[in-house]
Design a protein around this motif. Structure first.
Motif, PDB file in Angstrom:
ATOM      1  N   GLY A 347      35.592  31.908  58.539  1.00  0.00           N
ATOM      2  CA  GLY A 347      35.616  31.652  57.101  1.00  0.00           C
ATOM      3  C   GLY A 347      36.914  31.815  56.473  1.00  0.00           C
ATOM      4  N   GLU A 348      36.975  31.416  55.239  1.00  0.00           N
ATOM      5  CA  GLU A 348      38.144  31.517  54.664  1.00  0.00           C
ATOM      6  C   GLU A 348      38.345  33.020  54.085  1.00  0.00           C
ATOM      7  N   THR A 349      39.614  33.268  53.993  1.00  0.00           N
ATOM      8  CA  THR A 349      40.094  34.683  53.651  1.00  0.00           C
ATOM      9  C   THR A 349      39.797  34.828  52.108  1.00  0.00           C
ATOM     10  N   LEU A 350      39.220  35.869  51.751  1.00  0.00           N
ATOM     11  CA  LEU A 350      38.779  35.884  50.315  1.00  0.00           C
ATOM     12  C   LEU A 350      39.649  36.894  49.700  1.00  0.00           C
ATOM     13  N   PRO A 351      40.057  36.479  48.406  1.00  0.00           N
ATOM     14  CA  PRO A 351      41.098  37.186  47.702  1.00  0.00           C
ATOM     15  C   PRO A 351      40.514  38.393  46.859  1.00  0.00           C
ATOM     16  N   VAL A 352      40.954  39.621  46.865  1.00  0.00           N
ATOM     17  CA  VAL A 352      40.458  40.776  46.246  1.00  0.00           C
ATOM     18  C   VAL A 352      40.368  40.304  44.536  1.00  0.00           C
ATOM     19  N   PRO A 353      39.268  40.497  44.202  1.00  0.00           N
ATOM     20  CA  PRO A 353      39.294  40.265  42.598  1.00  0.00           C
ATOM     21  C   PRO A 353      40.090  41.311  42.005  1.00  0.00           C
ATOM     22  N   VAL A 354      41.039  40.721  40.904  1.00  0.00           N
ATOM     23  CA  VAL A 354      42.116  41.405  40.305  1.00  0.00           C
ATOM     24  C   VAL A 354      41.458  42.767  39.600  1.00  0.00           C
ATOM     25  N   HIS A 355      40.401  42.905  39.023  1.00  0.00           N
ATOM     26  CA  HIS A 355      39.900  44.138  38.525  1.00  0.00           C
ATOM     27  C   HIS A 355      39.498  45.391  39.444  1.00  0.00           C
ATOM     28  N   ARG A 357      41.611  45.410  42.300  1.00  0.00           N
ATOM     29  CA  ARG A 357      42.877  45.679  43.029  1.00  0.00           C
ATOM     30  C   ARG A 357      43.547  47.059  42.581  1.00  0.00           C
ATOM     31  N   ASN A 358      44.254  47.783  43.463  1.00  0.00           N
ATOM     32  CA  ASN A 358      44.750  49.107  43.336  1.00  0.00           C
ATOM     33  C   ASN A 358      46.117  48.620  42.279  1.00  0.00           C
ATOM     34  N   ALA A 359      46.360  49.756  41.445  1.00  0.00           N
ATOM     35  CA  ALA A 359      47.791  49.408  40.444  1.00  0.00           C
ATOM     36  C   ALA A 359      48.398  50.551  40.431  1.00  0.00           C
ATOM     37  N   PRO A 360      49.129  51.043  41.606  1.00  0.00           N
ATOM     38  CA  PRO A 360      49.813  52.323  41.405  1.00  0.00           C
ATOM     39  C   PRO A 360      51.169  52.411  40.693  1.00  0.00           C
ATOM     40  N   THR A 361      51.517  50.883  40.546  1.00  0.00           N
ATOM     41  CA  THR A 361      52.912  50.772  39.846  1.00  0.00           C
ATOM     42  C   THR A 361      52.647  50.249  38.277  1.00  0.00           C
ATOM     43  N   ALA A 362      53.795  50.130  37.405  1.00  0.00           N
ATOM     44  CA  ALA A 362      53.598  49.667  36.057  1.00  0.00           C
ATOM     45  C   ALA A 362      53.614  48.286  36.225  1.00  0.00           C
ATOM     46  N   LEU A 363      54.430  47.642  37.151  1.00  0.00           N
ATOM     47  CA  LEU A 363      54.433  46.166  37.340  1.00  0.00           C
ATOM     48  C   LEU A 363      53.066  45.480  37.559  1.00  0.00           C
ATOM     49  N   MET A 364      52.309  46.340  38.565  1.00  0.00           N
ATOM     50  CA  MET A 364      51.268  45.822  38.955  1.00  0.00           C
ATOM     51  C   MET A 364      50.127  45.773  37.456  1.00  0.00           C
ATOM     52  N   ARG A 365      50.127  46.920  37.035  1.00  0.00           N
ATOM     53  CA  ARG A 365      49.330  46.898  35.822  1.00  0.00           C
ATOM     54  C   ARG A 365      49.643  45.735  34.693  1.00  0.00           C
ATOM     55  N   GLN A 366      50.932  45.554  34.581  1.00  0.00           N
ATOM     56  CA  GLN A 366      51.345  44.384  33.737  1.00  0.00           C
ATOM     57  C   GLN A 366      50.804  43.172  34.350  1.00  0.00           C
ATOM     58  N   GLN A 367      50.257  42.958  35.598  1.00  0.00           N
ATOM     59  CA  GLN A 367      49.970  41.936  36.131  1.00  0.00           C
ATOM     60  C   GLN A 367      48.540  41.899  36.112  1.00  0.00           C
ATOM     61  N   GLY A 368      47.926  42.893  35.534  1.00  0.00           N
ATOM     62  CA  GLY A 368      46.428  43.057  35.217  1.00  0.00           C
ATOM     63  C   GLY A 368      45.630  43.512  36.511  1.00  0.00           C
ATOM     64  N   TYR A 369      46.284  44.061  37.363  1.00  0.00           N
ATOM     65  CA  TYR A 369      45.706  44.720  38.481  1.00  0.00           C
ATOM     66  C   TYR A 369      44.837  46.202  37.738  1.00  0.00           C
ATOM     67  N   PHE A 384      27.522  47.481  37.524  1.00  0.00           N
ATOM     68  CA  PHE A 384      26.597  46.497  38.124  1.00  0.00           C
ATOM     69  C   PHE A 384      26.797  45.228  37.824  1.00  0.00           C
ATOM     70  N   GLU A 385      27.160  45.033  36.620  1.00  0.00           N
ATOM     71  CA  GLU A 385      27.589  43.530  35.795  1.00  0.00           C
ATOM     72  C   GLU A 385      28.788  43.000  36.415  1.00  0.00           C
ATOM     73  N   GLN A 386      29.504  44.009  36.954  1.00  0.00           N
ATOM     74  CA  GLN A 386      31.218  43.463  37.432  1.00  0.00           C
ATOM     75  C   GLN A 386      30.907  42.714  38.919  1.00  0.00           C
ATOM     76  N   ALA A 387      31.835  41.851  39.110  1.00  0.00           N
ATOM     77  CA  ALA A 387      31.625  40.950  40.531  1.00  0.00           C
ATOM     78  C   ALA A 387      32.515  42.054  41.662  1.00  0.00           C
ATOM     79  N   TYR A 388      32.007  42.067  42.722  1.00  0.00           N
ATOM     80  CA  TYR A 388      32.711  42.667  43.824  1.00  0.00           C
ATOM     81  C   TYR A 388      33.151  41.759  44.808  1.00  0.00           C
ATOM     82  N   LEU A 389      33.008  40.447  44.711  1.00  0.00           N
ATOM     83  CA  LEU A 389      33.641  39.467  45.625  1.00  0.00           C
ATOM     84  C   LEU A 389      34.036  38.420  44.723  1.00  0.00           C
ATOM     85  N   PRO A 390      34.707  37.436  45.207  1.00  0.00           N
ATOM     86  CA  PRO A 390      35.366  36.498  44.184  1.00  0.00           C
ATOM     87  C   PRO A 390      33.993  35.582  43.842  1.00  0.00           C
ATOM     88  N   ASP A 391      34.513  34.874  42.399  1.00  0.00           N
ATOM     89  CA  ASP A 391      33.600  34.247  41.813  1.00  0.00           C
ATOM     90  C   ASP A 391      32.952  33.171  42.668  1.00  0.00           C
TER      91      ASP A 391
END
Length: 438
Positions: A347-355, A357-369, A384-391
């Motif tokens: 199958g296609e490679t699924l992206p990790v939903p932004v929420h 994603r790991n956010a160890p740096t300030a730049l990543m947090r600025q990008q919404g990670y 339970f309401e949040q998505a754990y796979l892409p929309d």
């Protein structure tokens, strides 16, 4: 080699001289793979090579050293100690004075105790030594965390029967191998299966068999293989028929048949370590979550076999086989794993939903990670309401059976599916023919 020196063993004579001659390990050596990228860059960091015997750990270490033009020092943790490390450090310092780096290959690194491993740390950390450790044991348990954190772990896989078959053919054709020796195709097929992914064992057996028959026959392979192969009985049932009968009897919950086939293998001279590994596979493949204790008991039996040897360890193996035969059966995880591997590979490679994603740096947090992630213990409902796979993506991979422990948790699984807004799936597809258990 002088007139009075015996030739090197076949496995040593055929040791690959280039990366292109290496058999197997395509996940490391294929286009864009980790070792391929390392060789292309010319930059080599410390590594731990984890894999079964005879898959090329030593060969890869030598080839990597040659690729980066490093001075190569080989030690075995079985016989080496802190004194040998000090000598290697002195040698490395002299080489550094000549402008050359040093690669220290430490075979069976898991046999070094904590003090010996700690003695390596400062020199690996400073870059004086580039360490390549080889081990057949899980580095997570056998290598100190401090040393493990300074080395990347690469997992080597057992060679396939096709890999072994090609290697045997090379041994018969290569001038470094057994030129002039011929073998029946059936003999090579048999040895490719029996070698259990171990190139060294396969080549050693072929070399012995070549002194027993010309051309090499299946009977010569059987004799040369020795105690690794149970004796053939009058009906011609060989090792793999017996292991298949054992596995299928356990899967079919027939206790007496399971014990009989186990005894036939043990008394016939089977490698009980191999049998124990197959029993661990049975616990995971055919019982799984119907009885989570099965895997623990199977691993304990494997450890007992390794610790006690035969015949003392055979009783622990029999205990595990009886337990597995009596246990409720489920292949739900086996089926789910086959489904997810197909999804990943085809199958296609699924992206990790932004929420998520790991956010160890300030730049990543600025990008919404990580933004908007609902931590279960703070916000169970939001979790339970949040998505754990892409929309829009829904994967239905696992479904518990009605057997044993899975029957008890099946209702919770259904409630979790509903809580996540997932419709209950149909039964997962059965594994493909390639995935069908033996």
């Amino acid at each position: 080699m002088t007139l009075f020196e015996p030739p090197a063993p076949l496995a040593e004579r055929l040791r690959p001289r280039t990366i292109e001659e290496v058999v197997g390990q395509r996940h490391l050596l294929g286009p864009g793979r980790p070792l391929t990228r390392t060789l292309a860059s010319g930059r080599l960091g410390s590594l731990i090579l984890w894999g079964p015997p005879g898959v090329g750990k030593t060969t890869l270490a030598r080839l990597l050293a040659r690729a980066v033009d490093a001075h190569f020092i080989a030690l075995s943790a079985v016989s080496a100690g802190v004194k040998d490390i000090r000598e290697a450090v002195g040698e490395a310092e002299r080489e550094r004075g000549r402008g050359r780096r040093t690669l220290l290959f430490l075979d069976e690194i898991h046999r070094f105790n904590k003090a010996q491993q700690d003695a390596l740390l400062p020199h690996v950390e400073s870059g004086l030594l580039t360490l390549i450790g080889a081990t057949t044991e899980n580095p997570s348990f056998e290598v100190n965390p401090a040393l493990r954190s300074r080395a990347r772990t690469l997992v080597l896989e057992a060679l396939t029967p096709e890999d072994i078959r090609g290697l045997l053919e090379r041994a018969l054709a290569d001038e470094r191998g057994l030129p002039g020796v011929t073998a029946q195709p059936e003999a090579l097929d048999l040895l490719a299966r029996l070698a259990d992914g171990d190139a060294r064992r396969a080549l050693s057996t072929l070399e012995v068999a070549s002194t027993l028959a010309d051309p090499v026959t299946p009977e010569a392979i059987t004799e040369a293989f020795g105690r690794h192969l149970p004796a053939m009985d009058k009906n011609g049932e060989d090792f793999y028929n017996l292991i298949s009968a054992l596995h299928k009897s356990v899967r079919g919950s027939h206790v007496d048949a399971s014990l009989y086939w186990l005894a036939r293998m043990v008394e016939g001279g089977a490698d009980t370590g191999y049998v124990a590994r197959r029993v661990v596979r049975m616990a995971s493949e055919d019982i799984g979550l119907a009885d989570p204790q099965a895997l623990r008991l199977a691993i304990a039996a494997r450890d007992a076999v390794e610790f006690l040897g035969s015949p003392e360890g055979d009783l622990a193996l029999a205990q595990a086989v009886v337990y597995l035969a009596l246990a409720p059966k489920s292949n739900s995880v086996y089926t789910a794993w086959g489904n997810v591997l197909r999804a990943v590979r085809e199958g296609e490679t699924l992206p990790v939903p932004v929420h998520l994603r790991n956010a160890p740096t300030a730049l990543m947090r600025q990008q919404g990670y990580g933004k908007g992630y609902a931590y279960y213990f703070d916000d169970p409902e939001g979790s339970f309401e949040q998505a754990y796979l892409p929309d829009g993506v829904h994967l239905h991979l696992y479904a518990p059976t009605g057997e044993g422990w899975e029957a008890r948790v099946r209702e919770r699984w259904r409630k979790l599916q509903a809580a996540h807004g997932e419709a209950l799936p149909d039964e997962p597809a059965a594994p493909s023919d390639a995935d069908t258990p033996s």
